[in-house]
Design an enzyme around this catalytic site. Sequence first.
Site, PDB file in Angstrom:
ATOM      1  N   HIS A  85     -56.554 132.690  40.298  1.00 10.40           N
ATOM      2  CA  HIS A  85     -57.812 132.255  39.703  1.00 10.40           C
ATOM      3  C   HIS A  85     -58.239 130.952  40.359  1.00 10.40           C
ATOM      4  O   HIS A  85     -57.413 130.093  40.651  1.00 10.40           O
ATOM      5  CB  HIS A  85     -57.655 132.051  38.191  1.00 10.40           C
ATOM      6  CG  HIS A  85     -58.968 131.947  37.475  1.00 10.40           C
ATOM      7  ND1 HIS A  85     -59.722 133.045  37.158  1.00 10.40           N
ATOM      8  CD2 HIS A  85     -59.661 130.880  37.051  1.00 10.40           C
ATOM      9  CE1 HIS A  85     -60.831 132.652  36.546  1.00 10.40           C
ATOM     10  NE2 HIS A  85     -60.818 131.339  36.463  1.00 10.40           N
ATOM     11  N   ASP A 164     -62.845 133.031  24.751  1.00 10.32           N
ATOM     12  CA  ASP A 164     -63.207 132.390  26.015  1.00 10.32           C
ATOM     13  C   ASP A 164     -64.548 132.899  26.516  1.00 10.32           C
ATOM     14  O   ASP A 164     -65.387 132.127  26.973  1.00 10.32           O
ATOM     15  CB  ASP A 164     -62.142 132.614  27.093  1.00 10.32           C
ATOM     16  CG  ASP A 164     -62.642 132.095  28.436  1.00 10.32           C
ATOM     17  OD1 ASP A 164     -62.940 130.890  28.508  1.00 10.32           O
ATOM     18  OD2 ASP A 164     -62.807 132.875  29.378  1.00 10.32           O
ATOM     19  N   ARG A 171     -70.711 126.904  26.933  1.00 10.31           N
ATOM     20  CA  ARG A 171     -70.517 125.682  27.729  1.00 10.31           C
ATOM     21  C   ARG A 171     -71.493 125.616  28.882  1.00 10.31           C
ATOM     22  O   ARG A 171     -71.992 124.544  29.231  1.00 10.31           O
ATOM     23  CB  ARG A 171     -69.078 125.630  28.270  1.00 10.31           C
ATOM     24  CG  ARG A 171     -68.058 125.278  27.219  1.00 10.31           C
ATOM     25  CD  ARG A 171     -66.651 125.562  27.705  1.00 10.31           C
ATOM     26  NE  ARG A 171     -66.332 124.850  28.920  1.00 10.31           N
ATOM     27  CZ  ARG A 171     -65.531 125.334  29.880  1.00 10.31           C
ATOM     28  NH1 ARG A 171     -64.973 126.521  29.761  1.00 10.31           N
ATOM     29  NH2 ARG A 171     -65.293 124.626  30.945  1.00 10.31           N
ATOM     30  N   SER A 186     -59.674 127.650  29.064  1.00 10.87           N
ATOM     31  CA  SER A 186     -60.480 128.830  29.411  1.00 10.87           C
ATOM     32  C   SER A 186     -59.732 129.698  30.417  1.00 10.87           C
ATOM     33  O   SER A 186     -59.563 130.908  30.228  1.00 10.87           O
ATOM     34  CB  SER A 186     -61.818 128.353  29.987  1.00 10.87           C
ATOM     35  OG  SER A 186     -62.440 129.354  30.750  1.00 10.87           O
ATOM     36  N   LYS A 190     -57.452 133.422  29.365  1.00 10.15           N
ATOM     37  CA  LYS A 190     -57.777 134.777  29.845  1.00 10.15           C
ATOM     38  C   LYS A 190     -56.740 135.288  30.826  1.00 10.15           C
ATOM     39  O   LYS A 190     -56.447 136.478  30.861  1.00 10.15           O
ATOM     40  CB  LYS A 190     -59.199 134.894  30.356  1.00 10.15           C
ATOM     41  CG  LYS A 190     -59.554 134.114  31.563  1.00 10.15           C
ATOM     42  CD  LYS A 190     -61.005 134.429  31.977  1.00 10.15           C
ATOM     43  CE  LYS A 190     -61.551 133.359  32.867  1.00 10.15           C
ATOM     44  NZ  LYS A 190     -62.276 132.323  32.141  1.00 10.15           N
TER      45      LYS A 190
HETATM   46  N1  URA Z   1     -63.338 128.945  35.429  1.00  3.98           N
HETATM   47  C1  URA Z   1     -63.039 129.429  34.203  1.00  3.98           C
HETATM   48  O1  URA Z   1     -62.575 130.539  34.064  1.00  3.98           O
HETATM   49  N2  URA Z   1     -63.277 128.638  33.143  1.00  3.98           N
HETATM   50  C2  URA Z   1     -63.779 127.415  33.255  1.00  3.98           C
HETATM   51  O2  URA Z   1     -63.940 126.762  32.275  1.00  3.98           O
HETATM   52  C3  URA Z   1     -64.101 126.915  34.540  1.00  3.98           C
HETATM   53  C4  URA Z   1     -63.859 127.708  35.622  1.00  3.98           C
END
Ligand code: URA
Length: 436
Positions: A85, A164, A171, A186, A190
Amino acid sequence: MKHHSIIELIERKRDSGVLRPEELQWIIAEYTADSLPDYQMSSLLMAIYINGFNPDELAAWTEAMLRSGEILDLDHISAPKGDKHSTGGVGDKISIPLAPMVAACGVAVPMMSGRGLGHTGGTLDKLESIPGFRTRLDKDEFVRTVQKHGLVLGGQSETMAPADRRIYALRDSTGTVPSLPLIASSIMSKKLAEGIDGLVLDVKTGSGAFMKDEPSARALAETMVGIGAAHGTRVVATLTAMDQPLGVAVGNANEIAESFDVLEGDGPDDVVELTYSLGADMLVLGGVAADRDEARSRLEGVVASGAAMEKLQEVIAALGSNPAATENRLLLPTVPEKYELLATTEGVVTKCDARDIGVAGVRLGAGREKKEDDVDHGVSINVLAKVGDRVSAGDPLAAIEYREHSRLESALPLLERAWEIGDRASFPQLIIGHVS
Ligand code: URA
């Protein structure tokens, strides 16, 4: 669950107080159940943005987000399971070539991606440029696909980490994105819901990243590695520069085409370097390569043999779409109008600002200004001069493809100030460090 007064909790966080685990769990449960309105959640998010969380609050908040939905159980898949990620950047299409390369080497990748956030692009929006590509998968299809093919690329299903998905969208429209605890919770909620054994993080720093300076990016990386350890999942992070966009393509369809180039053994040097570096971490973490050198040669092998591209085609077909676009780029969406941004002086590019270029992309329609906006997959910025490149007056800095003139007009002032040309520039370092 015991009822709490949301106003009292908002006021306490506003005044730098500490929220207890059961209070944080209650907030997430109420919001997920639609019992807490967006305006109160927004207010609390702003208080968290300003005053932060201590480690116990962060652990409780992340755990509550993770448990807001289903957690995948992939224990019946014998292959190691890993994912990657990124904290978000401009031109960051790395997941798209990376996931099939790693899957072709024997690490199962159940990749659940997000949409663009602020000026940064999202893997899901990019994937949806492939005609017919379906990103809304239910849990059964997600699990079946990764079990059968060792790879699935999809959106967050309704049932996984729903807190999330909703908080992320909120956000984006309330100025509460660049917060260490909100980003860390966040991402980790996930990703831990995917049921993976190992996670590789690309934590970006620089103008186009949410963490502008290296110490805050490092702190974010350390926090996420810590959340992983507390949860029993191995997490390693790489700190990478996001001062200028990654690669040439910024947009959606053009980023997909650049991703296909990487799978064909081509592609811009920085995109290739980062894809192989993060891929090597995933293979080592998954235990299918003894070290990064061995991992790299395995990744090179699956690109050279075509196995990585075939893996992507197999999954596109398995999800009911047509993989023809991987072979015929003309099937990807395009827009009718073209514009070239030209250098006005001779010299060396000293700045090619990722944030300005990212915001320009959003203004052209490649991202969303409001939550409900549609993405125009064909609009694109192709970055033709990067830091360190020598240019003459009249050379193209960027090639822009757009649909509406008014959108080009609103993007141009940002593009015109994104580049600076001077006498000399030191070659920018892409990979800054590692945290594990
Ligand atoms: N990527 C994400 O999945 N969440 C965030 O808050 C920022 C970047």
